[in-house]
Design a protein around this motif. Structure first.
Motif, PDB file in Angstrom:
ATOM      1  N   ALA A 152       1.311  -0.883   0.265  1.00 54.07           N
ATOM      2  CA  ALA A 152      -0.230   0.136  -0.321  1.00 54.07           C
ATOM      3  C   ALA A 152       0.645   1.623  -0.057  1.00 54.07           C
ATOM      4  O   ALA A 152       0.510   2.024  -0.556  1.00 54.07           O
ATOM      5  N   ALA A 206      -0.055   3.330  -3.800  1.00 50.58           N
ATOM      6  CA  ALA A 206      -1.264   4.421  -3.088  1.00 50.58           C
ATOM      7  C   ALA A 206      -0.735   5.251  -3.635  1.00 50.58           C
ATOM      8  O   ALA A 206       0.518   6.151  -2.904  1.00 50.58           O
ATOM      9  N   PHE A 248      -2.580   1.100  -6.393  1.00 53.69           N
ATOM     10  CA  PHE A 248      -2.680   0.609  -5.953  1.00 53.69           C
ATOM     11  C   PHE A 248      -4.434  -0.169  -6.099  1.00 53.69           C
ATOM     12  O   PHE A 248      -5.030  -0.998  -5.885  1.00 53.69           O
TER      13      PHE A 248
END
Lengths: 408, 173
Positions: free
Chosen positions: A196, A200, A254
């Motif tokens: 992540a 992200a 992500f």
């Protein structure tokens, strides 16, 4: 910072971070990208011109080679378009087989992507896991069509290969084992903080920009748009199969990862549904050699998104015009938006996140071999390999091969 | 919810020039006949702004003999594809770039330039697509008269027999 401080860096057409040729000329202010020019076209080999001098049946095999990953989706779009022009209705069993193969293809394509993406962020353990899992899917495709990537299932009027009970059991075993793996990847996406943290916020594409720049497939669905041709304009038997269009609102790499992982679980359910509900019967309907004059716009949901084929017939055995708008071709326009404001180090994963297929974008051409072809089953192929090595002084005949594959 | 027939009816009411020029070959498809540049440019803003076809999937070129055809595949939220067609004579193959309204068309418009010889007015500067560097000027391979047998990829030259050259010259006169 003034323009004087800007640095222009060409990435490609040959570059270690790119698996296929393309040239991204990025302008940097410090480490941040302030402009990008996308140069593609290195794989253009004139497939559409070639279509204008070949018979419809020959074109199936030409279009199958547009892409080595989603070959089935191109032949499906082409065949169903020609069938629409000719007024041919394919047998229901053939329609089920088309969907079944399309979803197996989606599995191998998404696993391939997951591996490439993991590699791009330095997560090579995941790369190896996913590519190991993909081998099981490719084995099934090879058993079904005799080849790992161009399986030649489609023909005008139906499909060329049937599914027998033994293969059905093999497919079910494969998806059972794969489901466990995909669920593990889902957990990984939810709980592995490094994944992540690395993905992200990278390659952001807002819902508005995804629509404006014509993104398709997992890219647009990860920006919150539930656009999937299997639901929007159902073809084959997708209209009667229960499945969910996976969307996500992260609108970044992500989110694209999450969408693809969850789509694999949906594909597994579709595969099971097809195997359970596939009726007995013929797998081909007779189609004319001369296709009535007319034009058709045919589309499918490829692993990378909406695949559009435009076919125009002049009433002969050779089409007047064939145009393939592959999904990668649509996703390039949004790429510039994804790159702007990003760091230079994020370029490889941002590009990889649209799952670009350069051959699809630029389209390929057929190889004229002039050789006779023959169909080899696994034992014959194995024997061919043993003989080939023996001629070169290597004896591999003592290497034991399993009768049936063991999954993972 | 709009359906294909309702869309056609609304468009014909607004633009009488579209009477009998719009067809529904099947669900989720609307196809127009070829329109002139003036007609096309008159209709397009309404189709985009008022009828909801704000996404463009593609524009493809066709060879229509004396003319070049341009087929725009526009999409609305219901997934209907509207194939809106425009044509321009090969002798003056000018069309306007729609890459401002539909940024998703930029690469496809470059293709029209390279493969069909269209003059797309207003197309932003950028690398040509998709033909290789050194491609001979004036060669548009997707035009029907262009024959790949006369093209030498090693020298990047197009060498049709003298007779063909003469015919082509007469045609352009």
């Amino acid at each position: 910072m003034t323009e004087y401080n800007r640095v222009v860096i060409p990435i490609g057409p040959q570059h270690p971070s790119l698996k296929e040729p393309a040239c991204f000329t990025v302008t940097l202010e410090g480490e941040k990208i302030v402009d990008a020019v996308i140069g593609i076209g290195y794989n253009h080999r004139g497939i559409e011109k070639a279509c204008e001098s070949r018979y419809y049946t020959q074109i199936i095999y030409l279009l199958e080679r547009v892409c080595g990953i989603c070959s089935h989706t191109h032949t499906t779009a082409f065949c169903q378009g020609v069938e629409e022009l000719a007024g041919v209705e394919i047998p229901r069993r053939a329609a089920f087989i088309r969907v079944l193969v399309a979803e197996i293809e989606r599995l191998h394509s998404h696993l391939l992507w997951l591996g490439v993406a993991a590699h791009e962020i330095g997560f090579d353990t995941m790369f190896m896991y996913t590519w190991r899992d993909r081998e099981a899917v490719l084995d099934i495709l090879a058993e079904l069509g005799g080849n790992r990537v161009n399986y030649s299932i489609n023909t005008i009027g139906g499909v060329r290969r049937d599914i027998d009970d033994s293969l059905k059991q093999d497919i079910l075993k494969m998806v059972d084992a794969l489901e466990e793996q995909v669920k593990y990847y889902r957990e990984l996406a939810r709980s592995e903080t490094t994944l992540a943290a690395r993905l992200a916020g990278v390659g952001k594409l807002s819902r508005e920009d995804a629509l404006k720049y014509g993104a398709v497939g997992p890219v647009i669905r990860a920006s919150g748009v539930d656009f999937d041709i299997r639901k929007v304009d159902p073809y084959a038997v997708y209209g009667e199969i229960p499945f969910k269009v996976v969307t996500d609102t992260h609108a970044d790499v992500f989110g694209r990862t999450v969408v693809r992982v969850l789509e694999m679980l949906e594909s597994i359910e579709i595969i099971r549904y097809c195997l359970e509900n596939m009726p007995d019967g013929e797998i081909t309907a007779k189609a004319p050699r001369r296709i009535p004059a007319g034009e058709v716009i045919s589309r499918t949901e490829a692993p990378r998104g909406e695949d559009i084929h435009y076919i125009r017939s002049n009433g002969t055995e050779i089409p007047d015009r064939v145009r393939v708008r592959a999904p990668s071709e649509a996703n390039w326009h949004a790429m510039k938006q994804m790159l702007l404001g990003q760091y230079l180090a994020d370029v490889p994963i941002t590009i990889a996140a649209i799952d670009p297929c350069f051959s699809c974008t630029d389209r390929a051409i057929a190889v004229n071999s002039g050789r006779e072809t023959e169909l080899m089953d696994w034992p014959r192929l194995r024997q061919y390999s043993v003989d080939w090595y023996k001629k070169r002084g290597i004896d591999v005949s003592s290497v034991k091969m399993p009768e049936r594959r063991s999954y993972f | 919810m709009q359906n294909e027939e309702a869309i056609i009816q609304q468009l014909v009411e607004k633009f009488s020039l579209l009477k009998d020029k719009l067809h529904v070959p099947r669900a989720k498809r609307i196809v127009s006949d070829f329109l002139t540049r003036e007609e096309f440019e008159q209709v397009l803003p309404y189709v985009r702004e008022e009828m909801g076809f704000y996404r463009a999937s593609h524009v493809l070129g066709t060879d229509e003999g004396e003319d070049l055809g341009f087929i725009y595949l526009l999409t609305n939220d219901e997934g209907i594809i509207f194939a809106l067609k425009e044509k321009a004579p090969k002798s003056n193959p000018k069309i306007s770039s729609l890459s401002g309204e539909y940024p998703s068309l930029e690469f496809h418009e470059r293709e029209l330039v390279s493969l069909f010889g269209a003059e797309v007015e207003g197309l932003p500067k950028g690398p040509p697509y998709p033909l290789p560097d050194g491609w001979p000027e004036g060669n548009y391979p997707m035009r029907k008269e262009w024959n790949q047998e006369y093209f030498d990829p090693h020298t990047m030259t197009y060498n049709p027999p003298a007779e063909t050259q003469k015919k082509e010259a007469e045609k352009s006169d």
